[in-house]
Design a protein around this motif. Structure first.
Motif, short mmCIF file in Angstrom:
data_model
loop_
_atom_site.label_atom_id
_atom_site.label_comp_id
_atom_site.label_asym_id
_atom_site.label_seq_id
_atom_site.Cartn_x
_atom_site.Cartn_y
_atom_site.Cartn_z
N LYS A 169 0.83 -1.21 0.00
CA LYS A 169 0.00 0.00 0.00
C LYS A 169 0.87 1.26 0.00
O LYS A 169 0.53 2.25 -0.66
CB LYS A 169 -0.94 -0.01 1.21
N GLY A 170 1.98 1.22 0.73
CA GLY A 170 2.90 2.35 0.73
C GLY A 170 3.56 2.52 -0.63
O GLY A 170 3.78 3.65 -1.09
N VAL A 171 3.86 1.40 -1.28
CA VAL A 171 4.44 1.43 -2.63
C VAL A 171 3.46 2.06 -3.60
O VAL A 171 3.84 2.87 -4.46
CB VAL A 171 4.83 0.01 -3.08
N THR A 309 13.14 11.53 -4.02
CA THR A 309 13.82 11.34 -2.74
C THR A 309 14.84 10.21 -2.81
O THR A 309 15.96 10.32 -2.29
CB THR A 309 12.80 11.07 -1.62
N THR A 310 14.45 9.11 -3.45
CA THR A 310 15.36 7.97 -3.59
C THR A 310 16.64 8.38 -4.29
O THR A 310 17.76 8.08 -3.83
CB THR A 310 14.69 6.84 -4.40
N LEU A 311 16.52 9.08 -5.41
CA LEU A 311 17.69 9.44 -6.21
C LEU A 311 18.53 10.52 -5.54
O LEU A 311 19.77 10.45 -5.54
CB LEU A 311 17.24 9.87 -7.61
N ILE A 349 12.49 2.29 1.75
CA ILE A 349 12.56 3.24 2.87
C ILE A 349 11.70 4.47 2.56
O ILE A 349 11.03 5.00 3.45
CB ILE A 349 14.03 3.65 3.12
N VAL A 350 11.71 4.90 1.31
CA VAL A 350 10.90 6.05 0.90
C VAL A 350 9.42 5.78 1.14
O VAL A 350 8.67 6.68 1.54
CB VAL A 350 11.17 6.39 -0.59
N ALA A 351 8.99 4.54 0.91
CA ALA A 351 7.59 4.18 1.17
C ALA A 351 7.27 4.29 2.66
O ALA A 351 6.16 4.66 3.05
CB ALA A 351 7.29 2.77 0.66
N VAL A 352 8.25 3.97 3.51
CA VAL A 352 8.07 4.04 4.97
C VAL A 352 8.05 5.49 5.45
O VAL A 352 7.21 5.88 6.27
CB VAL A 352 9.18 3.26 5.70
#
Length: 459
Positions: A169-171, A309-311, A349-352
């Motif tokens: 769901k976060g994804v 954010t990931t990049l 981690i970004v999903a969290v």
């Protein structure tokens, strides 16, 4: 017989993701009764998306490699565990006996978990089964037992599958991937600790109020907060730290800006192919299996590395990881080849953290610090595994090798270390895993009931 199986698996894997995925998704779509023409297009679009992602990811890695080398030279790093990166780790994993058996074992395990409702994920990311094989191959060498290695590989997969379910769901919310979960061994292994870190930050006054993401940056500094500008600025800073000349700095700056723009666009192409298959899978579950809840298609985390954010955090963590390697006591691991793969550390981690750049960076610093120590600890076993499969080792009579992916994973490290205790370690691993499966089954059945009641009420 084993050689035939190994050769067959190697041939299939040798086709590459861009060939494997269109075939898998075409067959999958036909089984789900998607129309023939639509199934072909879906499969081809998935292939196009993966080719696009691979091209941009390769651009990222080839551009960052000289910068990482320059920073290592400038920092004067002299550490004796050589970083061979994930390509070498995957080759070593699949070259082992555990690696030869991991695909049939993984597929069987996935089917059993689906039927027992202990997972909602259909994991078609067969290539990344190497993460599970990697853990298993190290355990097999440690315990001198192939069954123990297969046990560790199976446990690794079960835990990652459940994490994929629970973060789906976060994804969907943060990474905009509906109907998709990410059962990627490296990416998912950081989730449990990231959840703890995120909750700890929630308890710290002032710090918990720091909201820094791409949207906030764009609101505060306008166009300069957009991914293309962030990538360009960070690329220029990395080039500067690496000691590049003006041409090298500007070239890396523009390339990093391009990467931050192009990866999300390639992910969108991939999603165009995935959506018909995902929708067909959901329709089948809704119509035929009323108490099964939602089903997710498990994919490589490469489909989701395009989040700004990931990049941004990944680029920032390159010099930070090298600095950590210098100052952390007991570290012998020299990060190099793994640095270009850092985006895969932050996908889940970004999903969290819901895309919060500050919180993701805090998690990244913690995980990189732990990861280089894990990579150091597992280096002797990693090196033995490499020699068993006749991997072409770097030059040097006493060469010791490792990598952040997957030797820097907290889950792989915990599983291998616990297997030092043999039968006691097996019990320590098995009991929580079974409880985790039961918890996930209870959650799935509860979710399915709510969905079913919602359908009935709307009718």
């Amino acid at each position: 017989m084993l050689n035939v199986l190994t050769n067959g698996i190697n041939y299939i894997l040798g086709l590459g993701t861009s060939v494997m995925m269109p075939i898998i998704f075409f067959i999958f779509a036909i089984c789900l009764r998607v129309k023939f023409g639509k199934a072909i297009k879906a499969g081809l679009m998935v292939g196009v998306g993966f080719i696009g992602l691979n091209v941009i990811t390769n651009l990222l890695t080839t551009s960052l490699a000289p910068a990482a080398k320059g920073m290592i030279s400038n920092f004067g790093l002299h550490l004796n565990v050589i970083d061979v990166g994930w390509p070498a780790a995957s080759a070593i994993a699949f070259g082992s006996i555990v690696g030869a058996l991991i695909i049939p074992l993984g597929l069987l395990l996935n089917v059993v978990m689906l039927f027992t409702k202990t997972t909602q994920t259909i994991n078609v990311d067969i290539w990344n089964y190497w993460h599970f094989a990697f853990t298993g191959s190290l355990v097999a060498i440690l315990t001198k037992s192939i069954p123990m290695g297969l046990f560790a590989a199976a446990i690794n997969m079960i835990i990652i599958m459940i994490i994929a379910d629970m973060t789906a769901k976060g994804v969907e919310r943060e990474l905009h991937l509906p109907g998709i979960s990410i059962p990627h061994g490296f990416s998912a292994s950081f989730v449990p600790i990231a959840v703890i870190i995120n909750k700890l930050i929630d308890k710290i006054p002032k710090v918990r109020d720091i909201q820094l993401d791409s949207e906030t940056l764009q609101n505060k500094i306008g166009v300069f907060g957009e991914p293309v500008f962030l990538g360009t600025v960070i690329g220029a800073l990395i080039g500067l730290v690496a000691g590049f000349d003006v041409k090298g700095i500007t070239s890396l700056a523009v390339t990093m800006g391009a990467v931050l723009v192009l990866i999300p666009k390639m992910a969108a192409v991939l999603m165009e192919g995935l959506m018909p298959v995902s929708e067909a899978a959901q329709n089948l579950v809704t119509n035929k299996f009323k108490n099964s809840g939602k089903i997710y298609i498990g994919l490589d985390s490469a489909v989701s590395i395009g989040h700004p954010t990931t990049l941004v955090v990944s680029l920032l963590m390159i010099p930070v990881t090298l600095f950590l390697a210098v100052i952390i006591p007991g570290n012998n691991f020299l990060p190099f080849a793994s640095l270009s793969g850092l985006p895969f550390m932050f996908v889940m981690i970004v999903a969290v953290t819901r895309g919060n750049l500050f919180r993701t960076l805090i998690c990244g610093i913690f995980f990189s610090a732990c990861g280089i120590l894990f990579a150091t600890t597992l280096a002797p076993l990693f090196t033995m595994a490499a020699k068993v499969v006749d991997f072409a080792m770097p030059a040097g009579a006493h060469t010791v090798v490792s990598s952040l992916d997957y030797a820097g994973s907290p889950l792989a490290w915990v599983l291998v270390e616990l297997m030092n205790f043999k039968i006691i370690g097996v019990l320590i691993i098995l009991i929580p895993t079974l409880l985790f499966m039961l918890y996930n089954r209870k959650r799935i059945l509860k979710e399915a009931k709510l969905i079913h009641e919602g359908v009935e009420e709307s009718a």
